[in-house]
Design an enzyme around this catalytic site. Structure first.
Site, PDB file in Angstrom:
ATOM      1  N   SER A  89       0.666  -1.334   0.090  1.00 30.98           N
ATOM      2  CA  SER A  89      -0.100  -0.040  -0.312  1.00 30.98           C
ATOM      3  C   SER A  89       0.533   1.110   0.249  1.00 30.98           C
ATOM      4  O   SER A  89       1.596   1.398  -0.799  1.00 30.98           O
ATOM      5  CB  SER A  89      -0.695   0.215   1.125  1.00 30.98           C
ATOM      6  OG  SER A  89      -1.885   0.730   1.356  1.00 30.98           O
ATOM      7  N   ASP A 200      -6.241  -3.457  -1.831  1.00 32.74           N
ATOM      8  CA  ASP A 200      -5.100  -2.452  -1.322  1.00 32.74           C
ATOM      9  C   ASP A 200      -3.586  -3.889  -0.973  1.00 32.74           C
ATOM     10  O   ASP A 200      -4.459  -4.489  -0.032  1.00 32.74           O
ATOM     11  CB  ASP A 200      -5.968  -1.740   0.006  1.00 32.74           C
ATOM     12  CG  ASP A 200      -4.392  -1.291   0.172  1.00 32.74           C
ATOM     13  OD1 ASP A 200      -3.615  -1.516   1.089  1.00 32.74           O
ATOM     14  OD2 ASP A 200      -4.207   0.711   0.104  1.00 32.74           O
TER      15      ASP A 200
END
Length: 284
Positions: A89, A200
């Site tokens: 991320s 993510d």
């Protein structure tokens, strides 16, 4: 340290079963080789990182990429380069840019110039933002197109929505992989790559360690700030523990988000000050 101490939050430097650094052979100057640390003092984190190749791991943590940028800027300033970079991320964004050869100063400039309208492309789908503008930003800044072209080997965590597992990407298109690892649920649409639907990487791998081998020496920058959707007592908020790992964990820095981008500069500067302090501290 160059920052004012009343601005710097207390540093947590966690060393978990790290490989001990033995003093190098004595030479005529009374210093060892390798790190160059005098024999009569305890090696610092900076010494530990210079002694043997290490992997840099950058955790996920919402808009914590400003803090990651502060840390890598200090590593570059000190001439400390990882043998490999792994991220998830926010960590995938900064780790990917740095591994691709973008200098830390350029990363800093791009982040400080960032405005919400640069990536805010609302559209119907499984998230508020299409992500096309974000991908365009990545493609503009990245000097290489693929993992294979990165000067530093790179691996990024993503979450396979259909298989409900973390996958690690380490080859193929770089901008798309960074985009996928940063595709925060609700905020961004998922990213389709090679027939898989990814979101993510921090969903199930907040530390970003899934792509790290068991024998790798690791410097881990752990973002302590809690993302809006994560429980306050979530185990993922604790600094990771594993053999051979040194972890820099700063208490929560100024919270940055799409509507609070102006706080990014302070977060970056405080993280850089914390990293400088950490490099000078003894390792355990």
């Amino acid at each position: 340290m160059t920052c004012r101490r009343n601005l710097l939050p207390p540093l947590q430097l966690v060393a978990v079963a790290a490989t001990p650094i033995e003093p190098a052979d004595h030479n005529v100057n009374g210093h060892g080789h390798g790190s160059g640390a005098p024999l009569n003092r305890t090696p610092t984190l900076g010494d530990w990182l210079r002694e043997v190749p290490f992997t840099l791991v950058l955790s996920s943590g919402f808009f914590g990429f400003f803090a990651h940028a502060g840390v890598v800027s200090v590593l570059e300033e000190e001439g400390i380069r990882p043998a490999r970079i792994v991220g998830s991320s926010a960590g995938a964004l900064i780790g990917g840019l740095w591994a691709a050869g973008v200098p830390a100063g350029r990363i800093r400039e791009e982040l400080l110039a960032l405005r919400r309208e640069d990536f805010w492309d609302l559209g119907a789908g499984l998230g508020l933002l299409r992500g096309r503008m974000f991908r365009t930003l990545l493609e503009r800044v990245l000097p290489v197109a693929t993992f294979e072209s990165c000067p530093v080997p790179l691996a990024l965590s993503v979450y396979d929505l259909l298989a409900r597992r973390t996958d690690v990407l380490h080859r193929g298109g770089l901008a798309a992989a960074i985009h996928a690892s940063c595709a925060l649920p609700v905020l961004f649409h998922p990213v389709r790559l090679e027939g898989r639907l990814y979101a993510d990487g921090g969903i199930a791998d907040r530390p970003g360690l899934v792509g790290v081998g068991p024998d790798e020496r690791v410097l881990h920058h752990h973002l302590t700030a809690r993302s809006p959707w994560r429980r306050r007592n979530s185990p993922a908020l604790k600094p990771p523990e594993r053999p051979g790992l040194q972890c820099i964990a700063l208490p929560p820095l100024p919270r940055v988000g799409p509507f609070r981008l102006e706080r990014g500069r302070a977060a970056m500067e405080l993280a850089a000050a914390g990293a400088r302090d950490a490099l000078a501290r003894p390792v355990r």
